[in-house]
Scaffold this motif. Structure first.
Motif, PDB file in Angstrom:
ATOM      1  N   ALA A  38       0.831  -1.205   0.000  1.00 17.10           N
ATOM      2  CA  ALA A  38       0.000   0.000   0.000  1.00 17.10           C
ATOM      3  C   ALA A  38       0.865   1.253   0.000  1.00 17.10           C
ATOM      4  O   ALA A  38       2.000   1.252   0.489  1.00 17.10           O
ATOM      5  CB  ALA A  38      -0.928  -0.002   1.209  1.00 17.10           C
ATOM      6  N   ASN A  40       1.094   4.982   1.438  1.00 17.18           N
ATOM      7  CA  ASN A  40       0.566   5.754   2.553  1.00 17.18           C
ATOM      8  C   ASN A  40       1.199   7.141   2.606  1.00 17.18           C
ATOM      9  O   ASN A  40       2.298   7.358   2.091  1.00 17.18           O
ATOM     10  CB  ASN A  40       0.858   5.027   3.871  1.00 17.18           C
ATOM     11  CG  ASN A  40       0.022   3.779   4.043  1.00 17.18           C
ATOM     12  OD1 ASN A  40      -1.173   3.846   4.310  1.00 17.18           O
ATOM     13  ND2 ASN A  40       0.643   2.612   3.872  1.00 17.18           N
ATOM     14  N   ASP A  43       4.843   7.480   3.420  1.00 17.32           N
ATOM     15  CA  ASP A  43       5.814   7.244   2.349  1.00 17.32           C
ATOM     16  C   ASP A  43       6.187   8.561   1.667  1.00 17.32           C
ATOM     17  O   ASP A  43       7.359   8.793   1.346  1.00 17.32           O
ATOM     18  CB  ASP A  43       5.242   6.278   1.315  1.00 17.32           C
ATOM     19  CG  ASP A  43       4.869   4.926   1.901  1.00 17.32           C
ATOM     20  OD1 ASP A  43       5.526   4.505   2.875  1.00 17.32           O
ATOM     21  OD2 ASP A  43       3.921   4.300   1.400  1.00 17.32           O
ATOM     22  N   TRP A  67       5.404   0.652   3.978  1.00 12.73           N
ATOM     23  CA  TRP A  67       5.227   0.009   5.294  1.00 12.73           C
ATOM     24  C   TRP A  67       4.389  -1.262   5.187  1.00 12.73           C
ATOM     25  O   TRP A  67       4.666  -2.254   5.839  1.00 12.73           O
ATOM     26  CB  TRP A  67       4.520   0.979   6.243  1.00 12.73           C
ATOM     27  CG  TRP A  67       5.309   2.143   6.722  1.00 12.73           C
ATOM     28  CD1 TRP A  67       6.037   3.025   5.971  1.00 12.73           C
ATOM     29  CD2 TRP A  67       5.438   2.587   8.076  1.00 12.73           C
ATOM     30  NE1 TRP A  67       6.594   3.979   6.766  1.00 12.73           N
ATOM     31  CE2 TRP A  67       6.241   3.737   8.065  1.00 12.73           C
ATOM     32  CE3 TRP A  67       4.942   2.128   9.282  1.00 12.73           C
ATOM     33  CZ2 TRP A  67       6.572   4.437   9.229  1.00 12.73           C
ATOM     34  CZ3 TRP A  67       5.260   2.831  10.444  1.00 12.73           C
ATOM     35  CH2 TRP A  67       6.073   3.961  10.412  1.00 12.73           C
ATOM     36  N   ASP A  68       3.329  -1.204   4.413  1.00  6.87           N
ATOM     37  CA  ASP A  68       2.327  -2.284   4.369  1.00  6.87           C
ATOM     38  C   ASP A  68       2.684  -3.325   3.323  1.00  6.87           C
ATOM     39  O   ASP A  68       3.034  -2.981   2.185  1.00  6.87           O
ATOM     40  CB  ASP A  68       0.960  -1.720   3.976  1.00  6.87           C
ATOM     41  CG  ASP A  68       0.282  -0.957   5.094  1.00  6.87           C
ATOM     42  OD1 ASP A  68       0.399  -1.365   6.254  1.00  6.87           O
ATOM     43  OD2 ASP A  68      -0.389   0.044   4.787  1.00  6.87           O
ATOM     44  N   THR A 124      -3.774  -3.014   2.467  1.00  3.81           N
ATOM     45  CA  THR A 124      -4.171  -1.700   3.000  1.00  3.81           C
ATOM     46  C   THR A 124      -4.435  -1.740   4.500  1.00  3.81           C
ATOM     47  O   THR A 124      -4.659  -0.683   5.105  1.00  3.81           O
ATOM     48  CB  THR A 124      -5.440  -1.188   2.304  1.00  3.81           C
ATOM     49  OG1 THR A 124      -6.561  -2.021   2.652  1.00  3.81           O
ATOM     50  CG2 THR A 124      -5.285  -1.171   0.789  1.00  3.81           C
ATOM     51  N   LEU A 127      -0.891  -0.919   8.545  1.00  2.00           N
ATOM     52  CA  LEU A 127      -0.539   0.382   9.114  1.00  2.00           C
ATOM     53  C   LEU A 127      -1.767   1.127   9.611  1.00  2.00           C
ATOM     54  O   LEU A 127      -1.785   1.645  10.738  1.00  2.00           O
ATOM     55  CB  LEU A 127       0.201   1.230   8.081  1.00  2.00           C
ATOM     56  CG  LEU A 127       0.555   2.649   8.523  1.00  2.00           C
ATOM     57  CD1 LEU A 127       1.442   2.648   9.754  1.00  2.00           C
ATOM     58  CD2 LEU A 127       1.222   3.416   7.381  1.00  2.00           C
ATOM     59  N   ASN A 128      -2.800   1.163   8.802  1.00  2.00           N
ATOM     60  CA  ASN A 128      -3.976   1.947   9.175  1.00  2.00           C
ATOM     61  C   ASN A 128      -4.755   1.323  10.326  1.00  2.00           C
ATOM     62  O   ASN A 128      -5.209   2.020  11.231  1.00  2.00           O
ATOM     63  CB  ASN A 128      -4.868   2.136   7.948  1.00  2.00           C
ATOM     64  CG  ASN A 128      -4.169   2.916   6.854  1.00  2.00           C
ATOM     65  OD1 ASN A 128      -3.680   4.011   7.079  1.00  2.00           O
ATOM     66  ND2 ASN A 128      -4.092   2.337   5.663  1.00  2.00           N
ATOM     67  N   THR A 131      -2.582   1.688  13.552  1.00  2.00           N
ATOM     68  CA  THR A 131      -2.561   3.081  13.995  1.00  2.00           C
ATOM     69  C   THR A 131      -3.861   3.449  14.672  1.00  2.00           C
ATOM     70  O   THR A 131      -3.872   4.084  15.739  1.00  2.00           O
ATOM     71  CB  THR A 131      -2.297   4.023  12.809  1.00  2.00           C
ATOM     72  OG1 THR A 131      -1.045   3.696  12.206  1.00  2.00           O
ATOM     73  CG2 THR A 131      -2.266   5.472  13.264  1.00  2.00           C
ATOM     74  N   ALA A 153      -8.435   6.614   5.660  1.00  2.00           N
ATOM     75  CA  ALA A 153      -8.164   5.216   5.996  1.00  2.00           C
ATOM     76  C   ALA A 153      -8.043   5.017   7.502  1.00  2.00           C
ATOM     77  O   ALA A 153      -8.715   4.158   8.086  1.00  2.00           O
ATOM     78  CB  ALA A 153      -6.903   4.755   5.290  1.00  2.00           C
ATOM     79  N   VAL A 154      -7.196   5.807   8.173  1.00  2.23           N
ATOM     80  CA  VAL A 154      -7.043   5.669   9.620  1.00  2.23           C
ATOM     81  C   VAL A 154      -8.310   6.134  10.334  1.00  2.23           C
ATOM     82  O   VAL A 154      -8.802   5.469  11.250  1.00  2.23           O
ATOM     83  CB  VAL A 154      -5.823   6.470  10.120  1.00  2.23           C
ATOM     84  CG1 VAL A 154      -5.752   6.436  11.641  1.00  2.23           C
ATOM     85  CG2 VAL A 154      -4.545   5.894   9.538  1.00  2.23           C
ATOM     86  N   ARG A 297      -6.798   3.417  -0.407  1.00  9.56           N
ATOM     87  CA  ARG A 297      -5.359   3.453  -0.650  1.00  9.56           C
ATOM     88  C   ARG A 297      -5.019   3.005  -2.077  1.00  9.56           C
ATOM     89  O   ARG A 297      -5.648   2.099  -2.627  1.00  9.56           O
ATOM     90  CB  ARG A 297      -4.645   2.542   0.345  1.00  9.56           C
ATOM     91  CG  ARG A 297      -4.602   3.100   1.754  1.00  9.56           C
ATOM     92  CD  ARG A 297      -3.574   4.199   1.861  1.00  9.56           C
ATOM     93  NE  ARG A 297      -3.488   4.732   3.213  1.00  9.56           N
ATOM     94  CZ  ARG A 297      -3.880   5.940   3.575  1.00  9.56           C
ATOM     95  NH1 ARG A 297      -4.409   6.762   2.685  1.00  9.56           N
ATOM     96  NH2 ARG A 297      -3.743   6.352   4.816  1.00  9.56           N
TER      97      ARG A 297
END
Length: 302
Positions: A38, A40, A43, A67-68, A124, A127-128, A131, A153-154, A297
């Motif tokens: 993904a 983000n 990035d 990250w993902d 996706t 990370l989201n 978090t 997303a978060v 994402r």
């Protein structure tokens, strides 16, 4: 193998391909053949140099992005070879990230891939989802929660997870996103715009117990919190002063495969994929991310 890296800071054009050795897992690690990664906002912050300027990433000759990851285990311990997994790379100073054909992660950062999701959808989540969950842990024990950026997303995951905790959620997003945000579990909705605190306090006299400020509104969101409440910030330098005894805290994400497995198994998180692009189109993905307006994402596939 092929990876996408940055050797200098700047716009999306600084992302470049690199031929790098296939990484070997050490004790307690797994190597994953990447199926999807993904894209983000972190990035973009890495690529532009913002995180290095903020002291989050030390200067490096080469930085990996991503990250993902969703993919298949090739080697290592803790998972079967061939097992579909998802994982999170939280060491952002490393020269190799998830924008690559393979990645090595600590086994503790990896979880089984959720059933029923494509690799792009699964990528996706880490990370989201983590978090949002870790931010909720910082939000205290109050019963009313304001989530800014609730269509993101978060923010969307934070609303969904808060709803499962039976919190009264007031969501902030664009007016056009109200219907979708309510499907996440928001009981009340406030369109973004001026006088945010006054409009929130019209719904919750005295102010909410806590805010997750995923939209980085700062003081506007802080003013909606009651005295002595909780404010959770999501970016370095984005935290307001702790006025009126409000405790201001940052969520500093950490990889947690066991928690990730629990979150995905609960079935309340809905992945949203804006588009899928080849790994070689990482710069284009960053351009689209910067342009805004995405719902979900962007995902890169080797």
């Amino acid at each position: 193998m092929r990876a996408m890296v940055v050797r200098r800071f700047g716009g999306p054009e600084v992302i470049e391909p690199a031929d790098v050795p296939v990484p070997e897992p050490g004790p307690g690690q797994v190597r994953i053949r990447v199926a999807a990664a993904a894209v983000n906002p972190v990035d973009a912050a890495t690529r532009s140099g913002i995180l290095t300027e903020a002291g989050v990433i030390p200067p490096r000759e080469v930085l990996g992005l991503g990250w993902d990851v969703a993919g298949v285990v090739e080697a290592g311990t803790g998972f079967r070879v061939g097992e579909a997994v998802i994982g999170l790379r939280d060491r952002i100073a490393a020269p190799l990230g998830a924008y690559a054909e393979r990645i090595v992660l600590d086994a503790s950062a990896v979880a089984p891939a959720p059933a029923g999701f494509s690799p792009a959808e699964a990528a996706t989540l880490p990370l989201n989802a983590l978090t949002a969950a870790q931010a909720l842990d910082l939000a205290g024990t109050g019963r009313t929660l304001l989530v800014t950026g609730a269509a993101g997303a978060v923010g969307g995951y934070a609303v969904a997870l808060a709803h499962t905790r039976k919190l009264r959620v007031v969501a902030v997003a664009g007016a056009a996103d109200e219907a979708q945000v309510r499907t996440f579990g928001a009981g009340e909705f406030v369109p973004r715009g001026p006088d945010l605190a006054d409009r929130v306090r019209a719904l919750v006299p005295g102010g909410v117990d806590a805010v997750l400020d995923t939209a980085l509104l700062g003081l506007d969101a802080l003013d909606a919190v009651r005295g002595g409440g909780e404010f959770v910030a999501f970016a370095a330098g984005a935290a307001p002063l702790p006025l009126r005894g409000i405790r201001v805290r940052h969520v500093w994400i950490r990889a947690d495969g066991a928690r990730l497995a629990d979150l995905t198994a609960a079935g309340v998180l809905r992945p949203r994929v804006a588009d899928v692009l080849p790994l070689s189109a990482a710069a284009e993905a960053h351009e689209r991310l910067a342009a805004g307006g995405l719902r979900g994402r962007l995902v890169l596939t080797p």
